[in-house]
Design a protein around this motif. Sequence first.
Motif, PDB file in Angstrom:
ATOM      1  N   ASP A 101      -1.089 -16.919  49.857  1.00 24.29           N
ATOM      2  CA  ASP A 101      -0.923 -17.057  51.210  1.00 24.29           C
ATOM      3  C   ASP A 101      -2.269 -16.618  51.637  1.00 24.29           C
ATOM      4  O   ASP A 101      -2.424 -16.965  52.818  1.00 24.29           O
ATOM      5  N   LEU A 102      -2.846 -15.772  51.147  1.00 29.70           N
ATOM      6  CA  LEU A 102      -4.233 -15.173  51.591  1.00 29.70           C
ATOM      7  C   LEU A 102      -5.051 -16.591  51.669  1.00 29.70           C
ATOM      8  O   LEU A 102      -5.826 -16.705  52.993  1.00 29.70           O
ATOM      9  N   LEU A 103      -5.188 -17.477  50.838  1.00 25.71           N
ATOM     10  CA  LEU A 103      -5.918 -18.571  51.030  1.00 25.71           C
ATOM     11  C   LEU A 103      -5.889 -19.566  52.231  1.00 25.71           C
ATOM     12  O   LEU A 103      -6.595 -19.993  52.805  1.00 25.71           O
ATOM     13  N   ASP A 104      -4.412 -19.462  52.291  1.00 26.00           N
ATOM     14  CA  ASP A 104      -4.326 -20.234  53.835  1.00 26.00           C
ATOM     15  C   ASP A 104      -4.664 -19.705  55.063  1.00 26.00           C
ATOM     16  O   ASP A 104      -4.873 -20.280  56.013  1.00 26.00           O
ATOM     17  N   GLU A 105      -4.844 -18.327  54.874  1.00 25.31           N
ATOM     18  CA  GLU A 105      -5.251 -17.498  56.125  1.00 25.31           C
ATOM     19  C   GLU A 105      -6.659 -17.400  56.437  1.00 25.31           C
ATOM     20  O   GLU A 105      -7.152 -17.172  57.584  1.00 25.31           O
ATOM     21  N   MET A 106      -7.501 -17.735  55.215  1.00 23.85           N
ATOM     22  CA  MET A 106      -8.953 -17.426  55.420  1.00 23.85           C
ATOM     23  C   MET A 106      -9.712 -17.953  56.560  1.00 23.85           C
ATOM     24  O   MET A 106     -10.459 -17.726  57.090  1.00 23.85           O
ATOM     25  N   THR A 107      -9.474 -19.356  56.648  1.00 25.81           N
ATOM     26  CA  THR A 107      -9.877 -19.864  57.919  1.00 25.81           C
ATOM     27  C   THR A 107      -9.702 -19.198  59.312  1.00 25.81           C
ATOM     28  O   THR A 107     -10.303 -18.898  60.102  1.00 25.81           O
ATOM     29  N   ALA A 108      -8.337 -19.101  59.443  1.00 24.48           N
ATOM     30  CA  ALA A 108      -7.744 -18.530  60.448  1.00 24.48           C
ATOM     31  C   ALA A 108      -8.334 -16.859  60.805  1.00 24.48           C
ATOM     32  O   ALA A 108      -8.427 -16.483  61.990  1.00 24.48           O
ATOM     33  N   ILE A 109      -8.872 -16.125  59.642  1.00 28.54           N
ATOM     34  CA  ILE A 109      -9.392 -14.989  59.775  1.00 28.54           C
ATOM     35  C   ILE A 109     -10.862 -14.958  59.859  1.00 28.54           C
ATOM     36  O   ILE A 109     -11.556 -13.931  59.843  1.00 28.54           O
ATOM     37  N   GLY A 110     -11.584 -16.122  60.190  1.00 18.87           N
ATOM     38  CA  GLY A 110     -12.926 -16.318  60.361  1.00 18.87           C
ATOM     39  C   GLY A 110     -13.869 -16.647  59.358  1.00 18.87           C
ATOM     40  O   GLY A 110     -14.955 -16.703  59.507  1.00 18.87           O
ATOM     41  N   TRP A 111     -13.378 -17.230  58.233  1.00 15.86           N
ATOM     42  CA  TRP A 111     -14.080 -17.651  57.114  1.00 15.86           C
ATOM     43  C   TRP A 111     -14.177 -19.134  57.491  1.00 15.86           C
ATOM     44  O   TRP A 111     -13.178 -19.821  57.440  1.00 15.86           O
ATOM     45  N   GLY A 112     -15.718 -19.607  56.953  1.00 13.47           N
ATOM     46  CA  GLY A 112     -15.719 -21.027  57.039  1.00 13.47           C
ATOM     47  C   GLY A 112     -15.507 -21.679  55.613  1.00 13.47           C
ATOM     48  O   GLY A 112     -16.334 -21.280  54.502  1.00 13.47           O
ATOM     49  N   GLU A 113     -14.616 -22.831  55.802  1.00 14.65           N
ATOM     50  CA  GLU A 113     -14.302 -23.218  54.394  1.00 14.65           C
ATOM     51  C   GLU A 113     -15.385 -24.163  53.813  1.00 14.65           C
ATOM     52  O   GLU A 113     -15.884 -24.880  54.790  1.00 14.65           O
ATOM     53  N   GLN A 114     -15.511 -24.126  52.756  1.00 11.73           N
ATOM     54  CA  GLN A 114     -16.570 -24.961  51.821  1.00 11.73           C
ATOM     55  C   GLN A 114     -15.800 -25.945  51.118  1.00 11.73           C
ATOM     56  O   GLN A 114     -16.276 -27.039  51.040  1.00 11.73           O
ATOM     57  N   GLN A 115     -14.741 -25.426  50.154  1.00 16.68           N
ATOM     58  CA  GLN A 115     -14.072 -26.346  49.369  1.00 16.68           C
ATOM     59  C   GLN A 115     -12.765 -25.624  49.136  1.00 16.68           C
ATOM     60  O   GLN A 115     -12.591 -24.449  49.177  1.00 16.68           O
ATOM     61  N   ARG A 116     -11.780 -26.608  48.862  1.00 18.88           N
ATOM     62  CA  ARG A 116     -10.351 -26.093  48.728  1.00 18.88           C
ATOM     63  C   ARG A 116      -9.710 -26.800  47.364  1.00 18.88           C
ATOM     64  O   ARG A 116      -9.797 -27.923  47.478  1.00 18.88           O
ATOM     65  N   ASN A 117      -9.086 -26.097  46.697  1.00 16.22           N
ATOM     66  CA  ASN A 117      -8.275 -26.490  45.504  1.00 16.22           C
ATOM     67  C   ASN A 117      -9.098 -27.471  44.512  1.00 16.22           C
ATOM     68  O   ASN A 117      -8.548 -28.529  44.249  1.00 16.22           O
ATOM     69  N   VAL A 118     -10.413 -27.110  44.083  1.00 17.51           N
ATOM     70  CA  VAL A 118     -10.861 -27.962  43.089  1.00 17.51           C
ATOM     71  C   VAL A 118     -10.578 -27.337  41.821  1.00 17.51           C
ATOM     72  O   VAL A 118     -10.380 -26.363  41.532  1.00 17.51           O
ATOM     73  N   TRP A 119     -10.038 -28.631  41.281  1.00 21.17           N
ATOM     74  CA  TRP A 119      -9.271 -28.215  39.959  1.00 21.17           C
ATOM     75  C   TRP A 119     -10.608 -28.142  38.812  1.00 21.17           C
ATOM     76  O   TRP A 119     -11.380 -28.523  38.850  1.00 21.17           O
ATOM     77  N   SER A 120     -10.469 -27.438  37.794  1.00 21.58           N
ATOM     78  CA  SER A 120     -11.243 -26.963  36.724  1.00 21.58           C
ATOM     79  C   SER A 120     -10.767 -27.544  35.434  1.00 21.58           C
ATOM     80  O   SER A 120      -9.434 -28.040  35.350  1.00 21.58           O
ATOM     81  N   PRO A 121     -11.349 -27.899  34.594  1.00 25.93           N
ATOM     82  CA  PRO A 121     -11.223 -28.805  33.235  1.00 25.93           C
ATOM     83  C   PRO A 121      -9.963 -27.918  32.571  1.00 25.93           C
ATOM     84  O   PRO A 121      -8.937 -28.383  31.959  1.00 25.93           O
ATOM     85  N   ASP A 122      -9.947 -26.532  32.596  1.00 29.98           N
ATOM     86  CA  ASP A 122      -8.744 -25.901  32.060  1.00 29.98           C
ATOM     87  C   ASP A 122      -7.360 -25.735  32.864  1.00 29.98           C
ATOM     88  O   ASP A 122      -6.542 -25.020  32.845  1.00 29.98           O
ATOM     89  N   GLY A 123      -7.233 -26.649  34.131  1.00 28.91           N
ATOM     90  CA  GLY A 123      -6.404 -26.620  34.899  1.00 28.91           C
ATOM     91  C   GLY A 123      -6.185 -25.457  35.897  1.00 28.91           C
ATOM     92  O   GLY A 123      -5.175 -25.182  36.907  1.00 28.91           O
ATOM     93  N   SER A 124      -7.070 -24.714  36.052  1.00 26.47           N
ATOM     94  CA  SER A 124      -7.195 -23.439  37.002  1.00 26.47           C
ATOM     95  C   SER A 124      -7.776 -24.243  38.363  1.00 26.47           C
ATOM     96  O   SER A 124      -8.544 -25.303  38.322  1.00 26.47           O
ATOM     97  N   LEU A 125      -7.615 -23.386  39.533  1.00 32.28           N
ATOM     98  CA  LEU A 125      -8.064 -23.938  40.807  1.00 32.28           C
ATOM     99  C   LEU A 125      -9.140 -22.938  41.200  1.00 32.28           C
ATOM    100  O   LEU A 125      -9.352 -21.707  41.062  1.00 32.28           O
ATOM    101  N   SER A 126     -10.141 -23.762  42.202  1.00 36.01           N
ATOM    102  CA  SER A 126     -11.048 -22.613  42.892  1.00 36.01           C
ATOM    103  C   SER A 126     -11.361 -23.089  44.249  1.00 36.01           C
ATOM    104  O   SER A 126     -10.891 -24.249  44.826  1.00 36.01           O
ATOM    105  N   ASP A 127     -11.771 -22.157  45.060  1.00 38.85           N
ATOM    106  CA  ASP A 127     -11.785 -22.237  46.682  1.00 38.85           C
ATOM    107  C   ASP A 127     -13.065 -21.458  47.017  1.00 38.85           C
ATOM    108  O   ASP A 127     -13.417 -20.697  46.238  1.00 38.85           O
ATOM    109  N   LEU A 128     -13.856 -22.020  47.965  1.00 39.87           N
ATOM    110  CA  LEU A 128     -15.057 -21.286  48.513  1.00 39.87           C
ATOM    111  C   LEU A 128     -14.968 -21.396  49.944  1.00 39.87           C
ATOM    112  O   LEU A 128     -14.771 -22.218  50.547  1.00 39.87           O
ATOM    113  N   TRP A 129     -15.368 -20.176  50.257  1.00 39.26           N
ATOM    114  CA  TRP A 129     -15.580 -19.685  52.003  1.00 39.26           C
ATOM    115  C   TRP A 129     -16.898 -18.985  52.304  1.00 39.26           C
ATOM    116  O   TRP A 129     -17.131 -18.192  51.141  1.00 39.26           O
ATOM    117  N   CYS A 130     -17.517 -19.130  53.612  1.00 36.76           N
ATOM    118  CA  CYS A 130     -18.696 -18.410  53.498  1.00 36.76           C
ATOM    119  C   CYS A 130     -18.397 -17.980  55.156  1.00 36.76           C
ATOM    120  O   CYS A 130     -17.648 -18.652  55.715  1.00 36.76           O
TER     121      CYS A 130
END
Length: 167
Positions: A101-130
Amino acid sequence: MKSVAAFAAVACAFAGPAKAEEASAAKAAEYILHNGCLPLFEGGAVTEDRVREVATGINLREHEGKWYALIRGGTSLALSWNPEPGVCQIAISGAVGTANDLLDEMTAIGWGEQQRNVWSPDGSLSDLWCGGTSKMEGEVCVAVWRTTNLAQATDGVVMTINVIKAP
């Protein structure tokens, strides 16, 4: 990284920060991100003493070079500093989905979203804010890796938050 059982034994030996114990894992991770990691990027060299000062200032407890908080329900957070390449890391151990649930709040608390829910080959996910604070020169990026099933977790870590100076 130590096993979850070894960490749990250490974490139970102290009463982490009262606010963190009462908070959700997401709120505790947000608190450690903003009050533990970001101050390390606000000027000056990052030394062991500086990491210790910041971590003890937010009531984290040290064990084997990492700074821990135990959250209700058996979730734990570990803050560490890797001097090369200058990364502050928060490792979250618990159930799959812990702190998502922190990930859904990142933009609201001031972080600029760069990418969300990027799937990795192992099935994990990654997200990036700046983003950053007024005390910083430049920005930092917050890269999050998270598991989608417990088989992906290494030593029980289901989410890793890495904070690094933006290029």
